[in-house]
Write an enzyme that holds these catalytic residues in place. Structure first.
Site, short mmCIF file in Angstrom:
data_model
loop_
_atom_site.label_atom_id
_atom_site.label_comp_id
_atom_site.label_asym_id
_atom_site.label_seq_id
_atom_site.Cartn_x
_atom_site.Cartn_y
_atom_site.Cartn_z
N SER A 1 37.30 43.24 36.87
CA SER A 1 37.13 44.69 37.00
C SER A 1 37.46 45.59 35.72
CB SER A 1 37.64 45.30 38.31
OG SER A 1 37.50 46.63 38.14
N TYR B 1 45.74 46.39 42.75
CA TYR B 1 44.30 45.68 42.51
C TYR B 1 44.20 45.57 40.98
CZ TYR B 1 39.37 45.90 42.14
OH TYR B 1 38.01 45.49 42.04
N1 LIG Z 1 32.12 48.04 43.63
C1 LIG Z 1 32.78 48.39 42.55
O1 LIG Z 1 32.98 49.36 42.11
C2 LIG Z 1 33.60 47.14 42.04
C3 LIG Z 1 33.85 46.14 42.53
N2 LIG Z 1 34.50 44.99 42.13
C4 LIG Z 1 34.82 43.67 42.52
O2 LIG Z 1 33.57 43.03 43.08
C5 LIG Z 1 33.76 42.15 44.01
C6 LIG Z 1 32.43 42.60 45.06
O3 LIG Z 1 32.99 43.86 45.65
P1 LIG Z 1 31.82 44.80 46.30
O4 LIG Z 1 30.56 44.07 46.17
O5 LIG Z 1 31.83 45.78 45.44
O6 LIG Z 1 32.58 44.94 47.61
P2 LIG Z 1 32.02 44.87 49.03
O7 LIG Z 1 33.05 45.38 50.03
O8 LIG Z 1 30.67 45.40 49.19
O9 LIG Z 1 32.00 43.49 49.23
C7 LIG Z 1 33.26 42.65 49.33
C8 LIG Z 1 32.90 41.39 49.76
O10 LIG Z 1 34.03 40.42 49.53
C9 LIG Z 1 34.21 39.72 50.70
N3 LIG Z 1 35.52 39.37 51.18
C10 LIG Z 1 36.54 39.94 51.21
N4 LIG Z 1 37.78 39.54 51.46
C11 LIG Z 1 37.31 38.07 51.76
C12 LIG Z 1 38.14 37.14 52.21
N5 LIG Z 1 39.39 37.10 52.58
N6 LIG Z 1 37.45 35.94 52.30
C13 LIG Z 1 35.90 36.08 52.24
N7 LIG Z 1 35.27 36.97 51.74
C14 LIG Z 1 35.95 38.12 51.63
C15 LIG Z 1 33.53 40.55 51.75
O11 LIG Z 1 33.10 39.59 53.08
P3 LIG Z 1 33.60 39.81 54.22
O12 LIG Z 1 34.30 40.95 54.75
O13 LIG Z 1 32.48 39.27 55.39
O14 LIG Z 1 34.54 38.61 54.35
C16 LIG Z 1 32.19 41.19 51.11
O15 LIG Z 1 31.18 40.23 51.13
C17 LIG Z 1 35.09 42.33 44.60
O16 LIG Z 1 35.64 41.14 43.82
C18 LIG Z 1 35.69 43.73 43.80
O17 LIG Z 1 36.99 43.69 43.50
C19 LIG Z 1 34.70 44.97 40.53
C20 LIG Z 1 34.54 45.97 40.02
C21 LIG Z 1 33.71 47.23 40.54
O1 LIG Z 2 36.99 47.53 40.50
C1 LIG Z 2 36.40 48.50 40.81
C2 LIG Z 2 36.25 49.69 39.88
S1 LIG Z 2 37.41 50.82 39.80
O2 LIG Z 2 37.39 51.50 41.09
O3 LIG Z 2 38.78 50.25 39.35
O4 LIG Z 2 36.88 51.77 38.73
#
Ligand SMILES: NC(=O)C1=CN([C@@H]2O[C@H](COP(=O)(O)OP(=O)(O)OC[C@H]3O[C@@H](n4cnc5c(N)ncnc54)[C@H](OP(=O)(O)O)[C@@H]3O)[C@@H](O)[C@H]2O)C=CC1
Ligand SMILES: O=CCS(=O)(=O)O
Length: 253
Positions: free
Chosen positions: A139, A152
């Site tokens: 991120s 985070y």
């Molecule tokens: N959206 C944003 O602004 C940004 C997101 N990110 C990162 O991108 C990645 C994906 O996030 P995003 O798609 O945005 O968020 P979502 O919340 O839409 O998706 C997160 C996914 O992670 C899974 N997950 C969470 N905890 C667990 C666990 N313990 N075991 C297995 N799976 C898990 C969830 O599945 P389930 O709950 O079914 O287990 C879900 O499929 C993350 O690592 C996030 O930190 C990075 C930068 C920006």
């Molecule tokens: O990882 C997620 C993006 S932000 O919320 O830190 O800008």
């Protein structure tokens, strides 16, 4: 034999969009996440297109991760790309107000979970060799500080450094490693971070143009399909309408 991608966090956001993107290119899919019903629905959507294997998996459980990898059925064992995408942010309030359990959950998922899956799949990826790819989803928070990011952001800084360090150890194996570091992207991320506050989530994304899950899935696919001699060490992607802010200064009243 078709290429195979192993996706963590395929039930939502980037992971779900990546499942669609790789399926469109004919890759076999190993889709994981905790919510089985979502995995089943995704399988239903995509299995007419490509072979799909789903596993309900909590990445924090190292035994379950090892077992899931050991039990990959024929046709899904030669994983060429690992998308280490599962992750979450919690507790956007200042560090001094956070419940310690939220910090532990972020570390257990974003750090321990990511290394669990990496450890389980490294032998396979090394066996595949040239062109094998690990995309670790970091991120911008792993590089740039901001209020409320505390553990985070620190967990994503771990993802960045782990990615770089892995590259050193994997030199000569042909396996590539990328820290993909998105900025603001509209997914369920903020809903999770705020403990289910839909109003806060809508407010964050309204009136601007955030990245979409599909934007990030496209970057994942691009990284995984680069010519094998190219490794993106880190790819930081923000929407055009996001940038840094000024330093904060504590003035007298
Ligand atoms: N959206 C944003 O602004 C940004 C997101 N990110 C990162 O991108 C990645 C994906 O996030 P995003 O798609 O945005 O968020 P979502 O919340 O839409 O998706 C997160 C996914 O992670 C899974 N997950 C969470 N905890 C667990 C666990 N313990 N075991 C297995 N799976 C898990 C969830 O599945 P389930 O709950 O079914 O287990 C879900 O499929 C993350 O690592 C996030 O930190 C990075 C930068 C920006
Ligand atoms: O990882 C997620 C993006 S932000 O919320 O830190 O800008």
């Amino acid at each position: 034999m078709t290429d195979c991608v192993f996706i963590t966090g395929a039930t939502s956001g980037f992971g779900r969009a990546a499942a669609h993107r790789f399926a469109a290119a004919g890759w076999s899919l190993v889709l994981t996440g905790r919510r089985l019903e979502r995995l089943e629905a995704l399988k239903e959507e995509l299995q007419g297109q490509v072979p799909v294997h789903i596993v309900a998996l909590d990445v924090r459980d190292s035994d379950a991760v090892d077992a899931a990898v050991a039990a990959l059925p024929e046709g899904f064992t030669r994983v060429r790309t690992l998308l280490n995408n599962a992750g979450l942010a919690l507790a956007p309030q200042p560090a001094q107000k956070v419940d310690r359990r939220d910090w532990h959950t972020m570390i257990d998922t974003n750090v321990t979970g990511l290394v669990n899956v990496t450890h389980a799949l490294l032998p396979t990826l090394i066996d595949v060799g040239e062109g094998a790819t690990i995309v670790n989803v970091g991120s911008i928070a792993g590089q740039w500080p901001y209020p409320g990011s505390h553990v985070y952001g620190a967990s994503k800084a771990f993802v960045k450094q782990f990615s770089y360090n892995l590259r050193c150890d994997l030199l000569g194996t042909g396996v590539r490693v990328t820290d993909l570091a998105p900025g603001i992207a509209e997914t369920e991320f903020t809903l999770v971070r705020t403990g289910g506050d839909q109003v806060a989530a809508d407010a964050l994304y309204s009136g601007t143009t955030a990245l979409t899950a599909e934007d990030i899935a496209e970057q994942m696919f691009y990284i995984a399909t680069l010519p094998p001699h190219i490794n993106f060490n880190r790819l930081e992607v923000m929407p055009t309408r996001q940038a840094w802010s000024a330093f904060a200064i504590d003035y007298d009243e």
